[in-house]
Design a protein around this motif. Structure first.
Motif, mmCIF file in Angstrom:
data_model
loop_
_atom_site.group_PDB
_atom_site.id
_atom_site.type_symbol
_atom_site.label_atom_id
_atom_site.label_comp_id
_atom_site.label_asym_id
_atom_site.label_seq_id
_atom_site.Cartn_x
_atom_site.Cartn_y
_atom_site.Cartn_z
ATOM 1 N N GLN A 1 1.270 20.455 -9.745
ATOM 2 C CA GLN A 1 0.026 20.409 -9.149
ATOM 3 C C GLN A 1 -0.235 19.095 -8.809
ATOM 4 O O GLN A 1 -0.699 18.514 -7.585
ATOM 5 N N ASP A 2 -0.056 18.137 -9.732
ATOM 6 C CA ASP A 2 -0.434 16.577 -9.332
ATOM 7 C C ASP A 2 0.645 15.909 -8.287
ATOM 8 O O ASP A 2 0.101 15.258 -7.355
ATOM 9 N N GLY A 3 1.715 16.393 -8.424
ATOM 10 C CA GLY A 3 2.924 16.111 -7.455
ATOM 11 C C GLY A 3 2.581 16.638 -6.112
ATOM 12 O O GLY A 3 2.517 15.859 -4.984
ATOM 13 N N SER B 1 0.838 -1.291 0.153
ATOM 14 C CA SER B 1 -0.073 -0.044 -0.104
ATOM 15 C C SER B 1 0.799 1.311 0.153
ATOM 16 O O SER B 1 0.614 2.330 -0.818
ATOM 17 N N ILE B 2 1.760 1.276 0.881
ATOM 18 C CA ILE B 2 2.742 2.234 1.153
ATOM 19 C C ILE B 2 3.609 2.547 -0.218
ATOM 20 O O ILE B 2 3.693 3.842 -0.769
ATOM 21 N N GLY B 3 4.306 1.664 -1.090
ATOM 22 C CA GLY B 3 4.996 1.449 -1.912
ATOM 23 C C GLY B 3 4.243 1.848 -3.196
ATOM 24 O O GLY B 3 4.784 2.748 -3.878
ATOM 25 N N SER B 4 3.185 1.351 -3.320
ATOM 26 C CA SER B 4 2.327 1.790 -4.341
ATOM 27 C C SER B 4 1.675 3.064 -4.392
ATOM 28 O O SER B 4 1.667 3.616 -5.513
ATOM 29 N N GLN B 5 1.584 3.841 -3.410
ATOM 30 C CA GLN B 5 1.225 5.276 -3.204
ATOM 31 C C GLN B 5 2.668 5.964 -3.664
ATOM 32 O O GLN B 5 2.397 6.960 -4.455
ATOM 33 N N VAL B 6 3.727 5.678 -3.329
ATOM 34 C CA VAL B 6 4.878 6.316 -3.708
ATOM 35 C C VAL B 6 4.982 6.328 -5.252
ATOM 36 O O VAL B 6 5.262 7.266 -5.992
ATOM 37 N N VAL C 1 1.741 10.190 -11.556
ATOM 38 C CA VAL C 1 0.885 11.059 -11.851
ATOM 39 C C VAL C 1 1.980 12.442 -12.227
ATOM 40 O O VAL C 1 1.612 13.128 -13.153
ATOM 41 N N ILE C 2 3.215 12.567 -11.618
ATOM 42 C CA ILE C 2 4.006 13.654 -11.989
ATOM 43 C C ILE C 2 4.662 13.515 -13.600
ATOM 44 O O ILE C 2 4.379 14.319 -14.192
ATOM 45 N N ILE C 3 4.846 12.275 -13.714
ATOM 46 C CA ILE C 3 5.406 11.701 -15.102
ATOM 47 C C ILE C 3 4.128 12.116 -16.051
ATOM 48 O O ILE C 3 4.378 12.668 -16.926
ATOM 49 N N VAL C 4 3.066 11.799 -15.802
ATOM 50 C CA VAL C 4 1.940 11.931 -16.584
ATOM 51 C C VAL C 4 1.590 13.490 -16.845
ATOM 52 O O VAL C 4 1.111 13.913 -17.778
ATOM 53 N N GLY C 5 1.707 14.194 -15.573
ATOM 54 C CA GLY C 5 1.642 15.787 -15.580
ATOM 55 C C GLY C 5 2.711 16.180 -16.677
ATOM 56 O O GLY C 5 2.161 17.337 -17.571
ATOM 57 N N PHE C 6 3.798 15.756 -16.734
ATOM 58 C CA PHE C 6 4.944 16.355 -17.578
ATOM 59 C C PHE C 6 4.377 16.043 -19.183
ATOM 60 O O PHE C 6 4.413 17.010 -20.028
#
Length: 460
Positions: free
Chosen positions: A247-249, A53-58, A64-69
């Motif tokens: 923003q997503d980050g 759970s923790i690892g997948s959240q990271v 989402v940062i990559i998707v944002g770029f």
């Protein structure tokens, strides 16, 4: 370019046709993430569930940062496709490939050096630390595949094609789920098995995407000369993509801070929050899909000088996503155990998760509003507004609200669950304010233009 044009025909039809494949792709991507938790829960205890759970959240935050770029490439390509400038679109694709290749290499190296530090910053419960470190290390090694998939998908979506990216995710989903049962159930690898299944699935999908990119006609031709670090094209991509990535980050940082707060309250609360975050992520698939669809359609129509179609797209998106959000919020007031119970057999985790879900679920309604407006602003190259409303909500409500609720209401997760929807409500109000402001400016410019034209005709 006619096949994938979003500047003609029914606005509602274009929106639905673009959003549905993206929604299915997001669903499958989230499904195989949830499958990791499900399979881990079948064969392992709470410490392994917490690690995944923790690892997948990271990893979700990084994705989402990559998707944002990558959204910067989608918007720029979309505007050039709308303006029917194939050469500029091809240069943007080439610059995207070069820039993101370097970006992925640097990011992977940095993450692998910081794996244990990241697990420590997350305040991972002691029982889950080692498995979290292993999970993160394997997933970080697969970051180049995550980057490649999202960049190739952004190219297709910018050209108006959201179906091919769906196929790529379908491949990753099937491979990942099969390997989960092999690695976790058959070989007993625990969190490491979940990470290996994810990375192998992503790798296979990237190779499938590359093969499709070579064969597919995007409506413009990419040559070897386009594959270079075109400074102007990279800057244009970053102008749109960097604010979105930030923003997503920041949103994910806020989620992680909330997770850290939950982790500090013990294994039961940590597991409950992790499960609910996964479920909320699933519910957010609809507004996320429409954010992407509205962004791509707005970009093409602004490039084609058809702003009225972009505004109509925004209106339809708001109607659909708010209906979905209202349904999710209502359902979880009465039957949250039917969802939380899918991922845990522990009665304490189930009770805590249901309490958290009842309040958190209202975020699906308020977030629908600012997701749609964010897509519109990004497509109109006003991504800075999306960054502004998110950072404001995070700084003023999301993080302070979660912290204060955990301090003053330690016996229940229900108050802490309200931090997210109240933050989204503030974001929605800011978005509506900016939209009305720009519409007013547009009306004033139109009125001034008519006055000038009338004065000129009178003089003549």
């Amino acid at each position: 370019m006619e096949e994938n044009s979003l500047t003609t025909g029914s606005v509602f039809g274009n929106l639905v046709r673009f959003a549905l494949p993206y929604l299915l792709a997001c669903f499958m991507q989230t499904f195989y993430g949830m499958a990791d938790l499900f399979v881990v829960g079948l064969y392992n205890g709470s410490e392994t569930t917490t690690a995944v759970s923790i690892g997948s959240q990271v990893m979700h935050m990084l994705t989402v940062i990559i998707v944002g770029f990558a959204m910067g490439a989608t918007v720029r390509i979309g505007r050039y496709v709308g303006a029917r400038d194939g050469r500029a679109a091809a240069r943007t694709v080439g610059a995207s490939v070069v820039f993101f290749s370097v970006f992925a290499a640097v990011l992977t190296a940095a993450l692998l050096l910081c794996t244990r530090t990241i697990a420590r910053v997350m305040l991972t419960p002691a029982e889950a630390v080692e498995q979290t470190v292993v999970y993160l290390g394997i997933c970080f090694a697969g970051v180049p595949f995550v980057t490649a998939y999202n960049v190739i998908s952004s190219i297709f979506r910018g050209a108006g094609d959201s179906r091919r990216p769906m196929y790529f995710v379908a491949v990753a989903c099937v491979v990942n789920i099969v390997l989960d049962f092999v690695f976790i159930g058959g070989m007993g690898l625990g969190a490491a098995g979940a990470a290996l299944g994810t990375v192998f699935g992503q790798a296979v999908s990237v190779f499938a995407a590359l093969g499709m990119l070579k064969r597919r006609d995007l409506g413009f031709r990419i040559t070897g000369e386009d594959l270079r670090a075109n400074k102007e094209a990279v800057l244009q991509i970053l102008k749109v993509g960097a604010p979105i990535a930030c923003q997503d980050g920041l949103i994910q940082v806020a989620f992680i801070v909330i997770t850290v707060i939950a982790n500090s309250r013990g294994l039961i609360v940590s597991a409950a929050v992790g499960i609910v975050e996964k479920l909320i992520g699933f519910m957010f698939l609809v507004p996320s899909a429409f954010l992407s669809a509205i962004s791509a359609i707005t970009a093409q129509n602004m490039g084609a000088n058809k702003p009225e179609r972009a505004r109509a797209c925004l209106g339809y998106g708001l109607l659909i996503t708010m209906c979905w959000g209202a349904f999710c919020a209502f359902y979880n007031q009465f039957l949250p155990e039917t969802l939380v119970g899918l991922f845990t057999r522990d009665a304490e985790v189930l009770a805590a998760g249901c309490s958290y879900m009842r309040s958190y679920a209202f975020d699906t309604l308020f977030a629908a509003i600012h997701f749609c407006f964010s897509g519109y602003f990004c497509g109109d190259q006003k991504a800075g507004i999306s960054f502004l409303h998110n950072i404001t909500a995070i700084a003023l409500i999301r993080i302070p609200g979660a912290y204060l609720a955990s301090v003053y209401f330690p016996e229940s997760l229900y108050p802490m669950g309200w931090a997210a929807p109240l933050g989204s409500l503030l974001s929605a109000l800011i978005c509506v304010g900016f939209y009305l402001y720009f519409r007013k400016l547009e009306a004033l410019r139109f009125a001034q233009g008519n006055d000038s034209s009338h004065s000129l005709q009178s003089a003549l």
